[in-house]
Design a protein around this motif. Sequence first.
Motif, PDB file in Angstrom:
ATOM      1  N   LEU A  46       0.862  -1.188   0.000  1.00 32.09           N
ATOM      2  CA  LEU A  46       0.000   0.000   0.000  1.00 32.09           C
ATOM      3  C   LEU A  46       0.889   1.225   0.000  1.00 32.09           C
ATOM      4  O   LEU A  46       1.820   1.323   0.800  1.00 32.09           O
ATOM      5  CB  LEU A  46      -0.874   0.015   1.254  1.00 32.09           C
ATOM      6  N   VAL A  47       0.603   2.160  -0.892  1.00 36.59           N
ATOM      7  CA  VAL A  47       1.409   3.375  -1.009  1.00 36.59           C
ATOM      8  C   VAL A  47       0.525   4.596  -0.774  1.00 36.59           C
ATOM      9  O   VAL A  47      -0.402   4.862  -1.543  1.00 36.59           O
ATOM     10  CB  VAL A  47       2.098   3.480  -2.387  1.00 36.59           C
ATOM     11  N   ASP A  48       0.813   5.318   0.302  1.00 39.53           N
ATOM     12  CA  ASP A  48       0.113   6.553   0.650  1.00 39.53           C
ATOM     13  C   ASP A  48       0.860   7.695  -0.022  1.00 39.53           C
ATOM     14  O   ASP A  48       2.028   7.942   0.261  1.00 39.53           O
ATOM     15  CB  ASP A  48       0.115   6.711   2.171  1.00 39.53           C
ATOM     16  N   LEU A  49       0.190   8.392  -0.916  1.00 45.61           N
ATOM     17  CA  LEU A  49       0.813   9.442  -1.731  1.00 45.61           C
ATOM     18  C   LEU A  49       0.712  10.834  -1.130  1.00 45.61           C
ATOM     19  O   LEU A  49       1.174  11.799  -1.727  1.00 45.61           O
ATOM     20  CB  LEU A  49       0.166   9.446  -3.121  1.00 45.61           C
ATOM     21  N   ARG A  50       0.116  10.943   0.051  1.00 49.13           N
ATOM     22  CA  ARG A  50      -0.075  12.260   0.657  1.00 49.13           C
ATOM     23  C   ARG A  50       1.237  12.772   1.242  1.00 49.13           C
ATOM     24  O   ARG A  50       2.082  12.009   1.666  1.00 49.13           O
ATOM     25  CB  ARG A  50      -1.132  12.190   1.751  1.00 49.13           C
ATOM     26  N   ARG A  51       1.371  14.078   1.287  1.00 52.00           N
ATOM     27  CA  ARG A  51       2.534  14.706   1.893  1.00 52.00           C
ATOM     28  C   ARG A  51       2.063  15.634   2.999  1.00 52.00           C
ATOM     29  O   ARG A  51       1.996  15.236   4.151  1.00 52.00           O
ATOM     30  CB  ARG A  51       3.365  15.451   0.856  1.00 52.00           C
ATOM     31  N   THR A  58      -2.615   6.583   8.640  1.00 52.49           N
ATOM     32  CA  THR A  58      -2.471   5.928   7.349  1.00 52.49           C
ATOM     33  C   THR A  58      -2.910   4.474   7.494  1.00 52.49           C
ATOM     34  O   THR A  58      -2.931   3.933   8.612  1.00 52.49           O
ATOM     35  CB  THR A  58      -1.010   6.036   6.862  1.00 52.49           C
ATOM     36  N   ILE A  59      -3.285   3.842   6.426  1.00 53.42           N
ATOM     37  CA  ILE A  59      -3.699   2.445   6.473  1.00 53.42           C
ATOM     38  C   ILE A  59      -2.503   1.604   6.918  1.00 53.42           C
ATOM     39  O   ILE A  59      -1.367   1.819   6.473  1.00 53.42           O
ATOM     40  CB  ILE A  59      -4.235   1.979   5.105  1.00 53.42           C
ATOM     41  N   HIS A  60      -2.770   0.671   7.811  1.00 49.82           N
ATOM     42  CA  HIS A  60      -1.715  -0.156   8.399  1.00 49.82           C
ATOM     43  C   HIS A  60      -0.732  -0.690   7.354  1.00 49.82           C
ATOM     44  O   HIS A  60      -1.138  -1.205   6.321  1.00 49.82           O
ATOM     45  CB  HIS A  60      -2.351  -1.327   9.162  1.00 49.82           C
ATOM     46  N   SER A  61       0.504  -0.526   7.641  1.00 52.73           N
ATOM     47  CA  SER A  61       1.656  -1.028   6.878  1.00 52.73           C
ATOM     48  C   SER A  61       1.907  -0.297   5.558  1.00 52.73           C
ATOM     49  O   SER A  61       2.730  -0.736   4.765  1.00 52.73           O
ATOM     50  CB  SER A  61       1.556  -2.535   6.626  1.00 52.73           C
ATOM     51  N   SER A  62       1.215   0.814   5.331  1.00 55.26           N
ATOM     52  CA  SER A  62       1.461   1.594   4.110  1.00 55.26           C
ATOM     53  C   SER A  62       2.832   2.253   4.166  1.00 55.26           C
ATOM     54  O   SER A  62       3.332   2.563   5.248  1.00 55.26           O
ATOM     55  CB  SER A  62       0.423   2.719   3.978  1.00 55.26           C
ATOM     56  N   ILE A  63       3.395   2.473   2.999  1.00 54.68           N
ATOM     57  CA  ILE A  63       4.595   3.301   2.911  1.00 54.68           C
ATOM     58  C   ILE A  63       4.170   4.659   2.380  1.00 54.68           C
ATOM     59  O   ILE A  63       3.212   4.757   1.621  1.00 54.68           O
ATOM     60  CB  ILE A  63       5.699   2.657   2.038  1.00 54.68           C
ATOM     61  N   ASN A  64       4.846   5.708   2.806  1.00 55.85           N
ATOM     62  CA  ASN A  64       4.494   7.058   2.377  1.00 55.85           C
ATOM     63  C   ASN A  64       5.484   7.521   1.323  1.00 55.85           C
ATOM     64  O   ASN A  64       6.671   7.667   1.599  1.00 55.85           O
ATOM     65  CB  ASN A  64       4.495   8.009   3.579  1.00 55.85           C
ATOM     66  N   LEU A  65       4.988   7.705   0.110  1.00 54.49           N
ATOM     67  CA  LEU A  65       5.783   8.195  -1.004  1.00 54.49           C
ATOM     68  C   LEU A  65       5.015   9.349  -1.645  1.00 54.49           C
ATOM     69  O   LEU A  65       4.150   9.124  -2.489  1.00 54.49           O
ATOM     70  CB  LEU A  65       6.018   7.084  -2.044  1.00 54.49           C
ATOM     71  N   PRO A  66       5.274  10.575  -1.213  1.00 51.71           N
ATOM     72  CA  PRO A  66       4.518  11.707  -1.743  1.00 51.71           C
ATOM     73  C   PRO A  66       4.546  11.773  -3.268  1.00 51.71           C
ATOM     74  O   PRO A  66       5.581  11.584  -3.901  1.00 51.71           O
ATOM     75  CB  PRO A  66       5.206  12.916  -1.119  1.00 51.71           C
ATOM     76  N   ALA A  67       3.385  12.037  -3.830  1.00 48.94           N
ATOM     77  CA  ALA A  67       3.223  12.071  -5.287  1.00 48.94           C
ATOM     78  C   ALA A  67       4.169  13.054  -5.963  1.00 48.94           C
ATOM     79  O   ALA A  67       4.614  12.822  -7.087  1.00 48.94           O
ATOM     80  CB  ALA A  67       1.777  12.417  -5.637  1.00 48.94           C
ATOM     81  N   GLN A  68       4.493  14.135  -5.262  1.00 50.56           N
ATOM     82  CA  GLN A  68       5.339  15.173  -5.848  1.00 50.56           C
ATOM     83  C   GLN A  68       6.727  14.665  -6.225  1.00 50.56           C
ATOM     84  O   GLN A  68       7.374  15.227  -7.093  1.00 50.56           O
ATOM     85  CB  GLN A  68       5.479  16.351  -4.876  1.00 50.56           C
ATOM     86  N   SER A  69       7.184  13.606  -5.569  1.00 48.66           N
ATOM     87  CA  SER A  69       8.523  13.089  -5.868  1.00 48.66           C
ATOM     88  C   SER A  69       8.497  11.661  -6.416  1.00 48.66           C
ATOM     89  O   SER A  69       9.536  11.020  -6.549  1.00 48.66           O
ATOM     90  CB  SER A  69       9.399  13.138  -4.610  1.00 48.66           C
ATOM     91  N   LEU A  70       7.333  11.170  -6.760  1.00 49.62           N
ATOM     92  CA  LEU A  70       7.189   9.775  -7.163  1.00 49.62           C
ATOM     93  C   LEU A  70       7.730   9.453  -8.554  1.00 49.62           C
ATOM     94  O   LEU A  70       8.459   8.475  -8.732  1.00 49.62           O
ATOM     95  CB  LEU A  70       5.712   9.373  -7.089  1.00 49.62           C
ATOM     96  N   TYR A  71       7.376  10.234  -9.542  1.00 57.57           N
ATOM     97  CA  TYR A  71       7.640   9.870 -10.935  1.00 57.57           C
ATOM     98  C   TYR A  71       9.094   9.456 -11.212  1.00 57.57           C
ATOM     99  O   TYR A  71       9.324   8.396 -11.806  1.00 57.57           O
ATOM    100  CB  TYR A  71       7.199  10.996 -11.875  1.00 57.57           C
ATOM    101  N   PRO A  72      10.095  10.227 -10.769  1.00 60.57           N
ATOM    102  CA  PRO A  72      11.470   9.819 -11.064  1.00 60.57           C
ATOM    103  C   PRO A  72      11.902   8.547 -10.322  1.00 60.57           C
ATOM    104  O   PRO A  72      12.900   7.928 -10.681  1.00 60.57           O
ATOM    105  CB  PRO A  72      12.331  11.003 -10.613  1.00 60.57           C
ATOM    106  N   SER A  73      11.132   8.157  -9.312  1.00 63.58           N
ATOM    107  CA  SER A  73      11.480   6.976  -8.512  1.00 63.58           C
ATOM    108  C   SER A  73      10.875   5.684  -9.038  1.00 63.58           C
ATOM    109  O   SER A  73      11.147   4.613  -8.491  1.00 63.58           O
ATOM    110  CB  SER A  73      11.008   7.177  -7.064  1.00 63.58           C
ATOM    111  N   LEU A  74      10.071   5.752 -10.078  1.00 62.25           N
ATOM    112  CA  LEU A  74       9.374   4.560 -10.561  1.00 62.25           C
ATOM    113  C   LEU A  74      10.307   3.393 -10.882  1.00 62.25           C
ATOM    114  O   LEU A  74      10.024   2.258 -10.479  1.00 62.25           O
ATOM    115  CB  LEU A  74       8.489   4.901 -11.760  1.00 62.25           C
ATOM    116  N   PRO A  75      11.433   3.585 -11.585  1.00 64.32           N
ATOM    117  CA  PRO A  75      12.309   2.440 -11.860  1.00 64.32           C
ATOM    118  C   PRO A  75      12.853   1.786 -10.586  1.00 64.32           C
ATOM    119  O   PRO A  75      12.902   0.550 -10.487  1.00 64.32           O
ATOM    120  CB  PRO A  75      13.447   3.048 -12.696  1.00 64.32           C
TER     121      PRO A  75
END
Length: 153
Positions: A46-51, A58-75
Amino acid sequence: MAWACEFDVYAVYPAPSNQCPASITREQVLDMLKEKNGSAQRDFVLVDLRRADHEGGTIHSSINLPAQSLYPSLPTLYTLFKAASVSKVIWYCSSSRGRGTRATGWFDDYLKSEGDTSMTSLVLAEGIKGWVNAGPEYVALMDEYDDKAWGKE
């Protein structure tokens, strides 16, 4: 020169090919969490995109990856998820109508570019707000839940 604290993620990064990606219901996610509770062998993340709006839990065991910095991290994320044998990546934000849908589409595009059909990118229907408003059974499966942040004091 003053630097902006925020930038428009919609203007900086490309729109995903699929503007209406596959979704998953909160009921399905709740069942998955209950089934895999305490298990180190989860096949989903589960990925929580909020910053800035991450307060309230947050939903249990989610990781927080803010949407603003997500795109370059996809690979990198893809490599990590693949190594962990993840088969479902579930993205969400407040309502899952903006950041959640966009991230789901971006990751789906990346999966297609890799020719990967073993992993699925899904948006959590109605996001964290829908989760919280669904009642105590859902709230019980949140980390750092705070009634005040949701106006439920």
